[in-house]
Design a protein around this motif. Structure first.
Motif, PDB file in Angstrom:
ATOM      1  N   LYS A   1     -63.502 -62.657 -17.176  1.00  0.00           N
ATOM      2  CA  LYS A   1     -62.710 -63.838 -17.472  1.00  0.00           C
ATOM      3  C   LYS A   1     -62.725 -64.827 -16.309  1.00  0.00           C
ATOM      4  O   LYS A   1     -62.713 -64.443 -15.151  1.00  0.00           O
ATOM      5  CB  LYS A   1     -61.273 -63.421 -17.760  1.00  0.00           C
TER       6      LYS A   1
ATOM      7  N   HIS B   1     -60.848 -67.219 -13.969  1.00  0.00           N
ATOM      8  CA  HIS B   1     -59.439 -67.220 -13.566  1.00  0.00           C
ATOM      9  C   HIS B   1     -59.178 -68.208 -12.434  1.00  0.00           C
ATOM     10  O   HIS B   1     -60.073 -68.966 -12.042  1.00  0.00           O
ATOM     11  CB  HIS B   1     -58.987 -65.805 -13.221  1.00  0.00           C
TER      12      HIS B   1
ATOM     13  N   SER C   1     -59.612 -57.512 -12.003  1.00  0.00           N
ATOM     14  CA  SER C   1     -59.886 -57.875 -13.387  1.00  0.00           C
ATOM     15  C   SER C   1     -59.432 -56.785 -14.356  1.00  0.00           C
ATOM     16  O   SER C   1     -59.215 -57.039 -15.531  1.00  0.00           O
ATOM     17  CB  SER C   1     -61.372 -58.175 -13.571  1.00  0.00           C
TER      18      SER C   1
ATOM     19  N   PRO D   1     -54.626 -57.093 -15.975  1.00  0.00           N
ATOM     20  CA  PRO D   1     -54.429 -58.469 -16.436  1.00  0.00           C
ATOM     21  C   PRO D   1     -53.172 -59.128 -15.860  1.00  0.00           C
ATOM     22  O   PRO D   1     -53.135 -60.348 -15.703  1.00  0.00           O
ATOM     23  CB  PRO D   1     -54.295 -58.317 -17.959  1.00  0.00           C
TER      24      PRO D   1
ATOM     25  N   ASP E   1     -55.793 -67.832 -20.597  1.00  0.00           N
ATOM     26  CA  ASP E   1     -54.555 -67.163 -21.024  1.00  0.00           C
ATOM     27  C   ASP E   1     -53.731 -68.126 -21.875  1.00  0.00           C
ATOM     28  O   ASP E   1     -53.670 -69.333 -21.581  1.00  0.00           O
ATOM     29  CB  ASP E   1     -53.700 -66.773 -19.795  1.00  0.00           C
TER      30      ASP E   1
ATOM     31  N   LYS F   1     -46.247 -64.550 -16.954  1.00  0.00           N
ATOM     32  CA  LYS F   1     -46.807 -63.830 -15.796  1.00  0.00           C
ATOM     33  C   LYS F   1     -46.203 -64.376 -14.501  1.00  0.00           C
ATOM     34  O   LYS F   1     -45.940 -63.627 -13.565  1.00  0.00           O
ATOM     35  CB  LYS F   1     -48.330 -63.976 -15.761  1.00  0.00           C
TER      36      LYS F   1
END
Ligand code: TRP
Ligand code: SF4
Length: 491
Positions: A77, A79, A378, A381, A389, A397
């Protein structure tokens, strides 16, 4: 770097100081004053170190050609850590750099065992869409390593100057390491040197913004730049302390050195493997030297540069300069001479199928820590926020993140919080708070105990929600405009 000098303060930077001593990375503070309107990461000391960034700062100031280059392994992903790199690529692109972004599918294939199809999917869906959404302009080049013939050819050529002992010293490779993994390392060096190939306008300063973990690649590539170059230009001093330039051509063809001699007007002495330029760089000499440049664009650029020093260049008597004023002027003329010479040397090298690489520059930024403290990973999460996201989830988060606050409010009012150990503060510092004053105020208030973590979390969560929402809208727009970008896919 001391904490006192640094309002953004991070005790962690001290941990990085080892890098300065051991690997010759310079503190970024040294170049900061030379950079016009520095990036937020530079002002806030998120970027803490560099190699050879002076040449990039100079190119930004003068408009000379330069490049920014970076690569992303399509492994998972995209990020906030990737956003840091992308922000820097885009910032340099906006300041005139020609930009190159490699999707390291060769690395993902050989190290992770991903299929080409998967590499392509992750490359586009994760990295390329976000890069464009963050502001990458269509005049930059985006390529998958395995679709890019010039990178693959260059990687193969670089392989001649890389041996196994070096790879095992730098990367800890062993007898078990598969050959494709080694090839992917050569490919990465080729990524970094590619912007200096003839087809992209020849040698120029290139900056590679990275985290300190990528420095081994830079050390390897900087070494290769020297080993691959046909000539080496050196500044020397004669017995009287007079300066002169010397071109060393160890291993270069005799004809190449002879050609070079022909192209340099004035007093030049040719030896077995080098030539010395003992001509004083006065105006008529420099004019003739510039006229020897073949590439019209470069010739124009240097003609303009020469005009700027023309009134001094007539007076240059380098062996006799005295006084600061004259010395200063001499330095300017000297630097220009060197640059014009580098240009001609590069052209001659290219004519003989050789290279003239400038060792790539780099910047080093602090890593973001995991939202729960410790490292971002990774496989956890909750430790990071992906750019894809769901905005609500992203905000949550933030609210669950570890802060540098105390266990009880009472204690915190008395003792204050620790912004340097707070991942919410880090989010504001790295990504969310655009205004320096606002951020400093938060820091102050936290340290004196007048600010409680709830309000920081609220602020950061709101900003995170807005950022993710906006970014994801831009990603969808980017998807529609993908066709306007210069992207080389694997065939
Ligand atoms: N190795 C880098 C990573 O793990 C990716 C990469 C490939 C790269 N080519 C590069 C980074 C060139 C900097 C410059 O993500
Ligand atoms: Fe972090 Fe803010 Fe709490 Fe200070 S007050 S520890 S900056 S969340």
């Amino acid at each position: 770097m001391t904490n006192k000098l640094d309002p953004w303060s991070s005790s962690e930077i001290n941990d990085y100081s080892k890098l300065f001593e051991e690997f010759g990375i310079s503190p970024f503070d040294n170049v900061l004053p030379e950079i016009p309107s520095p990036h937020m990461y530079m002002r806030r000391r998120v970027i803490f170190g560099h190699r050879d960034y002076e040449q990039i700062a100079e190119a930004i100031r003068t408009g000379a050609p330069f490049s920014v280059m970076d690569g992303f392994m399509p492994s998972g992903k995209v990020h906030l850590g990737h956003k840091m790199v992308m922000d820097q690529i885009i910032w340099h692109q906006q300041r005139g750099a020609s930009a190159f972004v490699g999707i390291a599918d060769r690395e993902a294939f050989s190290v992770r065992g991903f299929s080409w199809q998967k590499c392509r999917e992750i490359g586009v869906e994760e990295y390329i869409l976000s890069l464009i959404a963050l502001g990458f302009k269509p005049d930059g080049l985006i390529y998958f390593q395995s679709g890019c013939g010039s990178v693959k050819d260059l990687a193969f050529e670089l392989g001649v100057k890389i041996n196994f002992s070096e790879l095992s010293a730098i990367y800890g490779f062993s007898g078990e390491t598969n050959l494709s993994h080694m090839i992917s390392v050569a490919t990465q060096a080729a990524d970094i040197l590619q912007p200096q190939l003839e087809e992209f306008g020849g040698p120029k300063p290139v900056v590679v913004p990275v985290g300190p973990d990528q420095d081994p690649h830079l050390r390897l590539t900087r070494g290769l730049a020297g080993k691959m170059s046909m000539f080496r230009v050196e500044e020397r001093e004669n017995a009287n302390g007079g300066k002169y330039l010397s071109v060393r051509g160890k291993g270069a063809l005799k004809e190449a050195l002879q050609e070079l001699k022909k192209r340099i007007p004035g007093k030049v002495k040719l030896y077995e493997e080098h030539l010395d330029i003992i001509q004083t760089p006065d105006y008529p000499f420099l004019e003739r030297l510039v006229s020897q440049i073949n590439q019209p664009e470069k010739k124009r650029y240097f003609t303009a540069e020469l005009e700027e020093v023309s009134e001094f260049a007539n007076e240059i008597k380098p062996y006799e300069f005295s006084g600061y004023e004259e010395y200063f002027v001499f330095r300017k003329v000297w630097k220009l001479t060197r640059k014009i010479l580098d240009e001609i040397v590069a052209e001659v090298a290219a004519e003989f199928e050789g290279y003239a690489f400038i060792p790539p520059a780099s910047t080093y930024h602090r890593f973001m820590s995991g939202l729960q403290g410790g490292k971002m990973s990774s496989s956890v999460p909750d430790s990071y926020i992906a750019l894809t996201d769901d905005p609500k989830e992203g905000a949550k988060k933030v609210k669950r993140a570890k802060t540098g606050g105390c266990v009880t409010l009472e204690e915190q009012k008395k003792l204050g919080g620790k912004p340097d150990e707070c991942s919410v503060f880090e989010l504001l510092l790295f990504h969310l708070a655009e205004n320096d004053d606002e951020l400093l105020e938060i820091r102050e208030e936290c340290v004196c105990g007048t600010r409680m973590c709830g309000s920081c979390k609220q602020l950061a969560a709101e900003k995170m929600y807005e950022f993710l929402k906006d970014h994801q809208e831009k990603r969808e727009l980017a998807r529609e405009h993908l066709g306007e970008y210069n992207i080389i896919y694997k065939k």
